[in-house]
Write an enzyme that holds these catalytic residues in place. Structure first.
Site, PDB file in Angstrom:
ATOM      1  N   HIS A 145      10.489 -11.065  -6.329  1.00  0.00           N
ATOM      2  CA  HIS A 145       9.892 -10.878  -4.989  1.00  0.00           C
ATOM      3  C   HIS A 145       9.551  -9.410  -4.735  1.00  0.00           C
ATOM      4  O   HIS A 145       9.515  -8.976  -3.585  1.00  0.00           O
ATOM      5  CB  HIS A 145      10.812 -11.394  -3.875  1.00  0.00           C
ATOM      6  CG  HIS A 145      11.339 -12.782  -4.101  1.00  0.00           C
ATOM      7  ND1 HIS A 145      10.750 -13.907  -3.569  1.00  0.00           N
ATOM      8  CD2 HIS A 145      12.394 -13.221  -4.845  1.00  0.00           C
ATOM      9  CE1 HIS A 145      11.425 -14.983  -3.956  1.00  0.00           C
ATOM     10  NE2 HIS A 145      12.417 -14.595  -4.737  1.00  0.00           N
ATOM     11  N   SER A 258     -10.426  12.178  -7.968  1.00  0.00           N
ATOM     12  CA  SER A 258     -11.182  11.833  -6.769  1.00  0.00           C
ATOM     13  C   SER A 258     -12.293  12.854  -6.582  1.00  0.00           C
ATOM     14  O   SER A 258     -12.116  14.034  -6.883  1.00  0.00           O
ATOM     15  CB  SER A 258     -10.249  11.852  -5.556  1.00  0.00           C
ATOM     16  OG  SER A 258     -10.992  12.031  -4.369  1.00  0.00           O
ATOM     17  N   LYS A 264      -5.759  14.090  -6.682  1.00  0.00           N
ATOM     18  CA  LYS A 264      -5.584  12.701  -7.115  1.00  0.00           C
ATOM     19  C   LYS A 264      -5.653  12.497  -8.632  1.00  0.00           C
ATOM     20  O   LYS A 264      -6.413  13.130  -9.336  1.00  0.00           O
ATOM     21  CB  LYS A 264      -6.655  11.799  -6.484  1.00  0.00           C
ATOM     22  CG  LYS A 264      -6.575  11.631  -5.003  1.00  0.00           C
ATOM     23  CD  LYS A 264      -5.339  10.883  -4.507  1.00  0.00           C
ATOM     24  CE  LYS A 264      -5.328   9.427  -4.913  1.00  0.00           C
ATOM     25  NZ  LYS A 264      -6.287   8.630  -4.143  1.00  0.00           N
ATOM     26  N   GLU A 271      -7.064  -0.774 -12.744  1.00  0.00           N
ATOM     27  CA  GLU A 271      -7.736  -1.442 -11.626  1.00  0.00           C
ATOM     28  C   GLU A 271      -8.969  -2.212 -12.085  1.00  0.00           C
ATOM     29  O   GLU A 271      -9.232  -3.334 -11.634  1.00  0.00           O
ATOM     30  CB  GLU A 271      -8.129  -0.416 -10.567  1.00  0.00           C
ATOM     31  CG  GLU A 271      -6.924   0.192  -9.861  1.00  0.00           C
ATOM     32  CD  GLU A 271      -7.317   1.378  -9.008  1.00  0.00           C
ATOM     33  OE1 GLU A 271      -7.239   1.277  -7.785  1.00  0.00           O
ATOM     34  OE2 GLU A 271      -7.731   2.415  -9.565  1.00  0.00           O
TER      35      GLU A 271
END
Ligand code: ARG
Length: 414
Positions: A145, A258, A264, A271
């Site tokens: 979970h 970024s 970043k 992804e």
């Protein structure tokens, strides 16, 4: 000039031509291979002379890897090959149809795509095994979970990734098996009168031979399931690389920055793989829907099988190679993992199992420990390392042996 201009005289409307034309040049080498096999059988049946066979073989070999073979004016790759073969091209279509021809070429294509996928899966599995070996004793919390559950090791968790990849490898092997029987000799749907010798593993029924696309569905299912696995792995890498988890650092060769936020480091590989999983699932459901409801034997709808299969092959390769670079460059942050696993509550199950060893029913032990957690008096009688060592296979207690066994299954001594 189409292959059927003897019957349909009028020039096709350009809009119809655009709709009709197959985007199938990727099949060229596979169709050339199947065409050479067919030519040899025509020769065997006395329908093609020795010279004609040689000419067919030479020309097929010459065009097989030349993308310029397929012209805008060819209806499909089969038409292109027949035209490019010259005079012998006019003989070679005896006893076959584009219906068994395209099925034969796509089967060879899928078998090749499966072999390629398996090689790339092996590469990803092997870098994952190396990472697992480096982190074989690195403790971390195991989750259910997405809540911390019990201590495991990072190596043990990474071996779960390898298990998924191993099943993927078997699924691609299964799709390659499904693609193996040859539809050649089925002709348009009913065979031919020419007495041509059958291929070694000829399909049993000519109607099925030109109608069947199960092998393409099996391949797309193997690809979709692989992508689901890569997506789950990708999701874990995304989570682990956050400041909130901080379990791993991303390698710069597989990360992006970024355009605006100078600090970043983004996990775009993971992804994109996660994103492509959606597309991969769509390809499977798309072809299932195309085939559903088609009357046997061949229907032109089946031309739509190529786009998803070609695209799946390309994405499978891109994704596996990208993930191999990403995983091979991941660095575990052992301090953060240590900190995360040091919460004594992760040992609550061990304490309950200890009580069970004294003859108490597990439910009662569970209640006792739960009460001590609730009132703040919980005390762990063991350490995460001892807890891990005590939980034997399929638990985390034997990671090094599991790595060695997995390496052997992947055909690697180390
Ligand atoms: N390009 C077609 C396909 O991919 C080849 C078979 C065409 N057969 C036919 N009878 N029109 O399915």
């Amino acid at each position: 000039m189409t292959l059927w201009s003897g019957r349909v005289g009028a020039a096709l409307d350009p809009a119809v031509w655009k709709l009709l034309r197959a985007n199938d040049a990727e099949l060229l080498p596979y169709d050339c291979q199947a065409s050479a096999e067919h030519a040899a059988r025509l020769h065997g049946a006395g329908l093609l002379s020795e010279d004609e066979l040689n000419e067919a073989e030479e020309r097929l070999a010459a065009i097989a890897h030349d993308p310029a073979t397929v012209l805008e004016t060819d209806e499909d790759v089969h038409s292109a090959i027949e035209r490019a073969l010259g005079p012998v091209g006019r003989k070679i279509h005896a006893g076959r149809s584009r219906n068994d021809q395209v099925a034969a070429a796509l089967r060879l294509y899928v078998a090749d795509a499966c072999a390629e996928a398996r090689e790339e899966i092996d590469a990803l599995a092997l870098v994952t095994l190396s990472f697992a070996e480096t982190e074989a004793e690195t403790l971390m919390p195991g989750y259910t979970h997405l809540q911390r559950g019990q201590p495991i090791t990072l190596g043990h968790h990474l071996l779960a990734w390898v298990e998924m990849l191993e099943r993927d490898r078997a699924r691609f092997a299964g799709a390659a098996d499904a693609a193996r029987p040859s539809p050649l000799g089925a002709g348009a749907l009913a065979g031919s009168t020419l007495g041509i010798d059958p291929p070694d593993a000829q399909m049993r029924n000519s109607v099925d031979a030109v109608a069947d696309r199960d092998f393409a569905l099996d391949y797309l299912y193997a690809a979709a399931t692989l992508f689901v696995h890569l997506s789950r792995i990708g999701e874990e890498i995304v989570l682990w690389a956050t400041s909130e988890f901080g379990f791993v650092r991303l390698p710069e060769e597989a990360s992006t920055g970024s355009s605006m936020m100078p600090q970043k480091l983004n996990p775009d590989v993971a992804e994109l793989v996660r994103g492509k999983a959606g597309t991969a699932i769509g390809r499977l459901t798309g072809l299932l829907a195309t085939v559903k409801g088609l009357p046997l034997a061949y229907d032109r709808d089946l031309q739509e099988d190529k786009t998803p299969v070609f695209a799946a092959r390309s994405d499978v390769c891109l994704a596996l190679r990208g993930m191999t670079v990403l995983v091979s460059g991941l660095v575990a942050d052992r301090e953060r993992l240590e900190e995360a696993v040091s919460d004594p509550l992760l040992l609550a199950t061990d304490v309950a199992e200890d009580i069970v060893r004294g003859g108490i029913p597990f439910r009662e032990a569970h209640e006792q420990v739960a009460a001590s957690v609730r009132d703040g008096s919980f005390r762990a009688g063991t350490t995460p390392a001892d807890s891990v060592a005590a939980r034997r296979a399929p638990g985390p207690g034997g990671v090094r042996e599991a790595i060695a066994a997995a390496r052997a299954r992947f055909g690697q001594s180390r």
